[in-house]
Design a protein around this motif. Structure first.
Motif, PDB file in Angstrom:
ATOM      1  N   VAL A   1       0.697  -1.217  -0.006  1.00 34.26           N
ATOM      2  CA  VAL A   1       0.165   0.098   0.032  1.00 34.26           C
ATOM      3  C   VAL A   1       0.984   1.210   0.033  1.00 34.26           C
ATOM      4  O   VAL A   1       1.842   1.314   0.744  1.00 34.26           O
ATOM      5  N   LYS A   2       0.544   2.293  -0.787  1.00 35.44           N
ATOM      6  CA  LYS A   2       1.095   3.285  -0.934  1.00 35.44           C
ATOM      7  C   LYS A   2       0.353   4.777  -0.671  1.00 35.44           C
ATOM      8  O   LYS A   2      -0.636   4.764  -0.841  1.00 35.44           O
ATOM      9  N   VAL A   3       1.100   5.525  -0.093  1.00 39.12           N
ATOM     10  CA  VAL A   3       0.456   6.842   0.249  1.00 39.12           C
ATOM     11  C   VAL A   3       1.577   7.781  -0.183  1.00 39.12           C
ATOM     12  O   VAL A   3       2.609   7.951   0.020  1.00 39.12           O
ATOM     13  N   ASP A   4       0.961   8.872  -0.949  1.00 38.69           N
ATOM     14  CA  ASP A   4       1.712   9.858  -1.659  1.00 38.69           C
ATOM     15  C   ASP A   4       2.978   9.239  -2.463  1.00 38.69           C
ATOM     16  O   ASP A   4       3.778   9.814  -2.292  1.00 38.69           O
ATOM     17  N   GLY A   5       2.952   8.032  -3.085  1.00 34.63           N
ATOM     18  CA  GLY A   5       3.791   7.488  -3.949  1.00 34.63           C
ATOM     19  C   GLY A   5       4.926   6.524  -2.975  1.00 34.63           C
ATOM     20  O   GLY A   5       5.538   6.136  -3.510  1.00 34.63           O
ATOM     21  N   ASN A   6       4.699   6.517  -1.629  1.00 33.44           N
ATOM     22  CA  ASN A   6       5.612   5.923  -0.721  1.00 33.44           C
ATOM     23  C   ASN A   6       5.099   4.852  -0.186  1.00 33.44           C
ATOM     24  O   ASN A   6       3.857   4.792   0.141  1.00 33.44           O
TER      25      ASN A   6
ATOM     26  N   MET B   1      -4.964   5.892  -0.540  1.00 31.46           N
ATOM     27  CA  MET B   1      -4.038   4.989  -0.477  1.00 31.46           C
ATOM     28  C   MET B   1      -4.217   4.126  -1.932  1.00 31.46           C
ATOM     29  O   MET B   1      -5.143   4.065  -2.516  1.00 31.46           O
ATOM     30  N   LYS B   2      -3.025   3.719  -2.586  1.00 29.75           N
ATOM     31  CA  LYS B   2      -3.076   3.187  -3.647  1.00 29.75           C
ATOM     32  C   LYS B   2      -2.611   1.605  -3.457  1.00 29.75           C
ATOM     33  O   LYS B   2      -1.491   1.361  -2.831  1.00 29.75           O
TER      34      LYS B   2
END
Length: 149
Positions: A13-18, A129-130
């Motif tokens: 899971v990513k937040v702001d690309g991180n 989230m991604k």
């Protein structure tokens, strides 16, 4: 409380690309918390998640749990699991618990899972989230603490 449990070869899971959470073989668990949930609901879902026999044994039968495998868990909050789409075209989220109360229950659920001794990774509560899910099988199980399905 509701959960969508997916057997995965990996997930992150990513937040702001991180990347904020990442696992290998294990379970991706999306959880939704309702306005009526209590500690008992959290315990019920935790027990179901860690004891579901959805991993293959030596005979290729789904007979092993995440505990048996000593696998990993990625837990992500998802209020949309309480989207009611019976009327109209826009989901109604009135049954979802929001704000600080939902965050507290989410964090308590994580704490309960950590007691199992398994590696537990998480998303970020309330963030955009991604999620990358490499579903294995695919195996996807729906859980509801009110046992409505």
């Amino acid at each position: 409380m509701r959960a969508v449990v997916q057997r995965v070869t990996s997930s992150n899971v990513k937040v702001d690309g991180n990347i904020v959470g990442s696992i290998g073989e294990g379970l991706n668990v999306l959880i939704g918390i309702s306005k009526n949930d209590t500690l008992e609901d959290l315990k019920y879902i935790r027990d179901k998640v860690i004891n579901l026999r959805i991993f293959h044994d030596e005979n290729d039968k789904m007979n092993l749990s995440i505990l048996d495998l000593k696998g990993q868990l990625l837990v992500i909050s998802q209020f949309t699991l309480y989207g009611d789409c019976r009327k109209g075209r826009r989901p109604n989220f009135m049954e979802a618990k929001g704000g600080e109360e939902a965050k507290e229950l989410y964090e308590e659920f994580i704490k309960l899972l950590n007691e199992s001794g398994l590696k537990v990774e998480t998303g970020e509560f309330g963030a955009d989230m991604k999620v990358e899910i490499n579903n294995d099988g695919p195996v996807t199980i729906l859980l509801d603490s009110t046992k409505s399905f």
